[in-house]
Design a protein around this motif. Sequence first.
Motif, PDB file in Angstrom:
ATOM      1  N   ARG A 193       5.753  10.209  -2.685  1.00 50.31           N
ATOM      2  CA  ARG A 193       5.800  11.393  -1.824  1.00 50.31           C
ATOM      3  C   ARG A 193       6.967  11.283  -0.838  1.00 50.31           C
ATOM      4  O   ARG A 193       7.701  12.246  -0.609  1.00 50.31           O
ATOM      5  CB  ARG A 193       4.475  11.525  -1.073  1.00 50.31           C
TER       6      ARG A 193
ATOM      7  N   ARG B  15       2.454   1.788  -3.484  1.00 52.86           N
ATOM      8  CA  ARG B  15       1.573   2.274  -4.554  1.00 52.86           C
ATOM      9  C   ARG B  15       1.111   3.712  -4.325  1.00 52.86           C
ATOM     10  O   ARG B  15       1.076   4.516  -5.261  1.00 52.86           O
ATOM     11  CB  ARG B  15       0.348   1.366  -4.677  1.00 52.86           C
ATOM     12  N   TYR B  16       0.802   4.045  -3.081  1.00 49.94           N
ATOM     13  CA  TYR B  16       0.145   5.325  -2.841  1.00 49.94           C
ATOM     14  C   TYR B  16       1.021   6.381  -2.159  1.00 49.94           C
ATOM     15  O   TYR B  16       0.762   7.578  -2.319  1.00 49.94           O
ATOM     16  CB  TYR B  16      -1.126   5.113  -1.996  1.00 49.94           C
ATOM     17  N   PHE B  17       2.031   5.977  -1.405  1.00 50.82           N
ATOM     18  CA  PHE B  17       2.780   6.951  -0.608  1.00 50.82           C
ATOM     19  C   PHE B  17       4.276   6.996  -0.917  1.00 50.82           C
ATOM     20  O   PHE B  17       4.950   7.963  -0.546  1.00 50.82           O
ATOM     21  CB  PHE B  17       2.600   6.649   0.894  1.00 50.82           C
TER      22      PHE B  17
ATOM     23  N   GLY C   3       4.102  -2.885  -4.837  1.00 51.45           N
ATOM     24  CA  GLY C   3       3.238  -1.703  -4.832  1.00 51.45           C
ATOM     25  C   GLY C   3       3.739  -0.619  -5.763  1.00 51.45           C
ATOM     26  O   GLY C   3       2.957   0.025  -6.470  1.00 51.45           O
ATOM     27  N   ARG C   4       5.063  -0.416  -5.785  1.00 49.95           N
ATOM     28  CA  ARG C   4       5.646   0.599  -6.670  1.00 49.95           C
ATOM     29  C   ARG C   4       5.415   0.240  -8.132  1.00 49.95           C
ATOM     30  O   ARG C   4       5.096   1.105  -8.954  1.00 49.95           O
ATOM     31  CB  ARG C   4       7.145   0.735  -6.357  1.00 49.95           C
TER      32      ARG C   4
ATOM     33  N   THR D 100      -3.726   1.983 -13.739  1.00 46.98           N
ATOM     34  CA  THR D 100      -4.828   2.483 -12.925  1.00 46.98           C
ATOM     35  C   THR D 100      -5.860   1.365 -12.742  1.00 46.98           C
ATOM     36  O   THR D 100      -5.837   0.346 -13.430  1.00 46.98           O
ATOM     37  CB  THR D 100      -5.506   3.677 -13.596  1.00 46.98           C
TER      38      THR D 100
ATOM     39  N   VAL E 118       0.840  -1.205   0.000  1.00 46.91           N
ATOM     40  CA  VAL E 118       0.000   0.000   0.000  1.00 46.91           C
ATOM     41  C   VAL E 118       0.871   1.249   0.000  1.00 46.91           C
ATOM     42  O   VAL E 118       0.610   2.214  -0.746  1.00 46.91           O
ATOM     43  CB  VAL E 118      -0.944  -0.012   1.215  1.00 46.91           C
TER      44      VAL E 118
ATOM     45  N   GLN F 206       2.669  10.228 -11.724  1.00 46.55           N
ATOM     46  CA  GLN F 206       1.404   9.820 -11.146  1.00 46.55           C
ATOM     47  C   GLN F 206       1.054   8.403 -11.573  1.00 46.55           C
ATOM     48  O   GLN F 206       1.613   7.857 -12.523  1.00 46.55           O
ATOM     49  CB  GLN F 206       0.297  10.789 -11.592  1.00 46.55           C
ATOM     50  N   ILE F 207       0.098   7.807 -10.860  1.00 42.12           N
ATOM     51  CA  ILE F 207      -0.334   6.455 -11.194  1.00 42.12           C
ATOM     52  C   ILE F 207      -0.875   6.421 -12.617  1.00 42.12           C
ATOM     53  O   ILE F 207      -1.712   7.231 -12.998  1.00 42.12           O
ATOM     54  CB  ILE F 207      -1.415   5.979 -10.200  1.00 42.12           C
TER      55      ILE F 207
ATOM     56  N   ARG G 281       2.013   0.967  -9.941  1.00 40.93           N
ATOM     57  CA  ARG G 281       1.659   2.340 -10.272  1.00 40.93           C
ATOM     58  C   ARG G 281       1.600   2.580 -11.782  1.00 40.93           C
ATOM     59  O   ARG G 281       1.137   3.628 -12.225  1.00 40.93           O
ATOM     60  CB  ARG G 281       2.663   3.307  -9.635  1.00 40.93           C
TER      61      ARG G 281
END
Length: 393
Positions: A156, A151-153, A307-308, A314, A148, A342-343, A311
């Motif tokens: 950043r 993929r999402y954090f 997870g990476r 979608t 998780v 971005q994804i 990306r």
Amino acid sequence: MPEVLLIVGILVAIFVGFNIGGSTTGPAFGPAVGANVITKVMAAGLMSIFFFVGAYTIGPQVVNTLGKDLVTDTSIFTMRSNVAVLFFIGGALFVGNYAGVPASTSMTAVGAIAALGMATGELDLEVLGEIVIWWVVAPITGFWVAGVVGRYFYPRINEWVAIEGTQEGPPMVTIDRSGLAPRLRFGADATRREITGAMVVVGIGCLMGFASGTSNIANAIAPIYGTGDVGMVPLILIGCAAVAVGSFTIARRTLDTLGSDITNLPLTAAIVVAVISSGIVVSLSWIGIPASFVVIATMSIVGLGWGRATRTTTLSGVRAGEETRVSVGALTAEEEGERSPQIGEEEPEDIPQASDLFDPSTTARVILMQNVVPAISTIGAYLTFRFVPIFGF
């Protein structure tokens, strides 16, 4: 005679602690040393301090599990049997350290103690089953949490990291002893952001050292504690001193393996993996479960890479039948501090292969030894307690 056996038992426990220091310092401070942020000596010093803090605060929970709860009758922890148990734990770990591989100390210790319980018919299968279940659940949890994050954090977090590993020049963080009191000294060209990144990497290593202390101190002292002949605090002090010696000596090999030989793991990924793994290990230690940091960290690396890599696609693309090439090597797709796309913006072809992250031969050696070391401890201990009459079982 009992006094002699007690002394021998403590000496063997010191040997085990020595090998724990060699085995656990690498996973904790390998990224910081490999990135030339701190020296091996500083890594050993920090490991010694934070291992003790973890052992003294939460470690007793795990000591009670291995020294009291894993067997139904603690009278089997005679000084003679303790010497044998600790011998197999320390000997097996020494094999891994000699090969420069940080084996799972928890699996090695639980295997030897469980072998004693099995050979004597005093093994508490319910407690062992609970431990084994957590050994399965914890790596899976690490994988999904890291997935998780990947993929999402992860992008950043990657933008915040400003330090890049290098083997050239002096370490970024050193100790200045020219004044009355030692103080930290940073590289002359280091920016504030780079200093912050360096301190984060070192701080994460300290967190991992703390987590190691909460779980691994039991592996050295639990059998002797089970006899009731020596108190908890003296044993913790003895065990931590032995760990410190191992950190300053034999750990140099595992620091090389985890810092540069096995993987080119980016510091961003190393930080994420360390936080996830340490959090899981400390949580399990809090409820008295000896956890395998090495296995949890390995699965976290795989989950983070998975997870990476996802990306590139979608959710709408997945529904449309698009394929995603999943690779742990995706962690090397960008440099620290670089903005990630971005994804859905990347193509699968832009994601590196896993071989770009891991050295295949070294990785194979690590995986092999991580299975061989606990097997040596468990099988050797069982055969000894089952068929060697001198132990009287």
